[in-house]
Design a protein around this motif. Structure first.
Motif, PDB file in Angstrom:
ATOM      1  N   GLN A   1       0.822  -1.212   0.000  1.00 60.96           N
ATOM      2  CA  GLN A   1       0.000   0.000   0.000  1.00 60.96           C
ATOM      3  C   GLN A   1       0.858   1.265   0.000  1.00 60.96           C
ATOM      4  N   GLN A   2       2.185   1.103   0.013  1.00 67.56           N
ATOM      5  CA  GLN A   2       3.146   2.200  -0.036  1.00 67.56           C
ATOM      6  C   GLN A   2       2.935   3.221   1.084  1.00 67.56           C
ATOM      7  N   TRP A   3       2.766   2.706   2.283  1.00 69.92           N
ATOM      8  CA  TRP A   3       2.659   3.580   3.448  1.00 69.92           C
ATOM      9  C   TRP A   3       3.970   4.306   3.680  1.00 69.92           C
ATOM     10  N   THR A   4       3.890   5.439   4.319  1.00 66.30           N
ATOM     11  CA  THR A   4       5.087   6.141   4.773  1.00 66.30           C
ATOM     12  C   THR A   4       4.919   6.425   6.259  1.00 66.30           C
ATOM     13  N   GLY A   5       6.015   6.633   6.946  1.00 67.50           N
ATOM     14  CA  GLY A   5       5.951   6.915   8.372  1.00 67.50           C
ATOM     15  C   GLY A   5       6.076   5.655   9.184  1.00 67.50           C
ATOM     16  N   SER A   6       5.659   5.736  10.425  1.00 68.62           N
ATOM     17  CA  SER A   6       5.764   4.586  11.312  1.00 68.62           C
ATOM     18  C   SER A   6       4.518   4.495  12.179  1.00 68.62           C
ATOM     19  N   SER A   7       4.277   3.303  12.693  1.00 65.22           N
ATOM     20  CA  SER A   7       3.126   3.071  13.558  1.00 65.22           C
ATOM     21  C   SER A   7       3.393   1.832  14.394  1.00 65.22           C
ATOM     22  N   ALA A   8       2.832   1.827  15.560  1.00 63.39           N
ATOM     23  CA  ALA A   8       2.811   0.592  16.343  1.00 63.39           C
ATOM     24  C   ALA A   8       1.798  -0.343  15.697  1.00 63.39           C
ATOM     25  N   ILE A   9       1.879  -1.600  16.041  1.00 67.78           N
ATOM     26  CA  ILE A   9       0.891  -2.579  15.594  1.00 67.78           C
ATOM     27  C   ILE A   9       0.432  -3.325  16.842  1.00 67.78           C
ATOM     28  N   ALA A  10      -0.844  -3.616  16.927  1.00 69.54           N
ATOM     29  CA  ALA A  10      -1.361  -4.231  18.151  1.00 69.54           C
ATOM     30  C   ALA A  10      -2.333  -5.348  17.815  1.00 69.54           C
ATOM     31  N   ASP A  11      -2.411  -6.309  18.726  1.00 73.27           N
ATOM     32  CA  ASP A  11      -3.384  -7.372  18.560  1.00 73.27           C
ATOM     33  C   ASP A  11      -4.673  -7.016  19.302  1.00 73.27           C
ATOM     34  N   ASP A  12      -5.531  -7.993  19.509  1.00 72.32           N
ATOM     35  CA  ASP A  12      -6.837  -7.734  20.120  1.00 72.32           C
ATOM     36  C   ASP A  12      -6.775  -7.475  21.613  1.00 72.32           C
ATOM     37  N   ASP A  13      -5.695  -7.870  22.250  1.00 72.98           N
ATOM     38  CA  ASP A  13      -5.626  -7.828  23.701  1.00 72.98           C
ATOM     39  C   ASP A  13      -4.301  -7.195  24.125  1.00 72.98           C
ATOM     40  N   SER A  14      -4.358  -5.953  24.555  1.00 69.76           N
ATOM     41  CA  SER A  14      -3.141  -5.301  25.023  1.00 69.76           C
ATOM     42  C   SER A  14      -2.680  -5.950  26.321  1.00 69.76           C
ATOM     43  N   VAL A  15      -1.392  -6.242  26.397  1.00 73.52           N
ATOM     44  CA  VAL A  15      -0.829  -6.848  27.605  1.00 73.52           C
ATOM     45  C   VAL A  15       0.427  -6.090  28.004  1.00 73.52           C
ATOM     46  N   THR A  16       0.766  -6.189  29.262  1.00 73.17           N
ATOM     47  CA  THR A  16       2.012  -5.618  29.753  1.00 73.17           C
ATOM     48  C   THR A  16       3.140  -6.606  29.433  1.00 73.17           C
ATOM     49  N   TRP A  17       4.386  -6.148  29.597  1.00 75.34           N
ATOM     50  CA  TRP A  17       5.509  -7.068  29.413  1.00 75.34           C
ATOM     51  C   TRP A  17       5.409  -8.229  30.397  1.00 75.34           C
ATOM     52  N   ASN A  18       5.011  -7.953  31.632  1.00 74.53           N
ATOM     53  CA  ASN A  18       4.912  -9.034  32.617  1.00 74.53           C
ATOM     54  C   ASN A  18       3.869 -10.063  32.203  1.00 74.53           C
ATOM     55  N   GLU A  19       2.732  -9.607  31.669  1.00 72.30           N
ATOM     56  CA  GLU A  19       1.712 -10.554  31.194  1.00 72.30           C
ATOM     57  C   GLU A  19       2.239 -11.346  29.995  1.00 72.30           C
ATOM     58  N   PHE A  20       2.945 -10.667  29.104  1.00 71.39           N
ATOM     59  CA  PHE A  20       3.547 -11.338  27.945  1.00 71.39           C
ATOM     60  C   PHE A  20       4.479 -12.453  28.413  1.00 71.39           C
ATOM     61  N   PHE A  21       5.353 -12.133  29.368  1.00 68.87           N
ATOM     62  CA  PHE A  21       6.303 -13.129  29.850  1.00 68.87           C
ATOM     63  C   PHE A  21       5.609 -14.249  30.623  1.00 68.87           C
ATOM     64  N   ASP A  22       4.504 -13.949  31.302  1.00 71.73           N
ATOM     65  CA  ASP A  22       3.744 -15.005  31.973  1.00 71.73           C
ATOM     66  C   ASP A  22       3.198 -16.006  30.959  1.00 71.73           C
ATOM     67  N   VAL A  23       2.669 -15.518  29.839  1.00 75.21           N
ATOM     68  CA  VAL A  23       2.170 -16.411  28.787  1.00 75.21           C
ATOM     69  C   VAL A  23       3.329 -17.213  28.209  1.00 75.21           C
ATOM     70  N   LEU A  24       4.435 -16.556  27.945  1.00 67.52           N
ATOM     71  CA  LEU A  24       5.606 -17.249  27.411  1.00 67.52           C
ATOM     72  C   LEU A  24       6.071 -18.343  28.371  1.00 67.52           C
ATOM     73  N   ARG A  25       6.106 -18.037  29.647  1.00 68.81           N
ATOM     74  CA  ARG A  25       6.533 -19.011  30.663  1.00 68.81           C
ATOM     75  C   ARG A  25       5.579 -20.209  30.702  1.00 68.81           C
ATOM     76  N   THR A  26       4.286 -19.967  30.496  1.00 65.18           N
ATOM     77  CA  THR A  26       3.303 -21.052  30.497  1.00 65.18           C
ATOM     78  C   THR A  26       3.616 -22.069  29.406  1.00 65.18           C
ATOM     79  N   PHE A  27       3.976 -21.584  28.223  1.00 66.20           N
ATOM     80  CA  PHE A  27       4.196 -22.463  27.086  1.00 66.20           C
ATOM     81  C   PHE A  27       5.658 -22.868  26.899  1.00 66.20           C
ATOM     82  N   SER A  28       6.542 -22.212  27.596  1.00 65.09           N
ATOM     83  CA  SER A  28       7.971 -22.540  27.530  1.00 65.09           C
ATOM     84  C   SER A  28       8.540 -22.501  28.945  1.00 65.09           C
TER      85      SER A  28
END
Length: 129
Positions: free
Chosen positions: A13-40
């Motif tokens: 689409q030839q975008w210019t600039g920058s943007s964050a990208i997000a999924d359906d559920d915003s999580v903190t780093w601690n929540e992210f690492f908790d999920v990672l720890r569950t599966f690994s």
């Protein structure tokens, strides 16, 4: 997979600039690492105060920069990790007219780990060959 699809569509689409990208559920780093720890269960996280991590990165960054490959051991990594910037759920997906295949870290992390185990993938930053 989702990030690659989004990047491909941004290019198409030839975008210019920058943007964050997000999924359906915003999580903190601690929540992210908790999920990672569950599966690994072998995952280990060493938590340091931000100032100590920054000071340590300032000391080792010049040493790692002499190597011929990129590194995650930088002051910028510490700063980025310590940012607390809320991101709107599903940010850019509507604009790209795409649906994420893994709409949350709770489905995305297991999918990535399945691929990792299946193909014995090593992150390029850790590949010593």
């Amino acid at each position: 997979e989702d990030a690659a699809r989004a990047l491909a569509m941004v290019g198409a689409q030839q975008w210019t600039g920058s943007s964050a990208i997000a999924d359906d559920d915003s999580v903190t780093w601690n929540e992210f690492f908790d999920v990672l720890r569950t599966f690994s269960p072998d995952f280990r996280l060493i938590a340091l105060p931000g100032w100590l991590g920054y000071a340590g990165a300032a000391v080792i960054q010049p040493l790692f920069s002499r190597r011929m490959r990129p590194t995650l051991y930088t002051k910028d990594t510490v700063v980025g990790f310590n940012l607390d910037v809320p991101v709107e759920p599903r940010l850019i997906w509507r604009d790209l007219d795409l649906e994420p295949r893994h709409p949350t870290v709770r489905t995305g992390i297991p999918a990535v780990l399945d691929d990792y185990v299946q193909f014995r993938w090593r992150h390029p930053l850790m590949d010593r060959r």
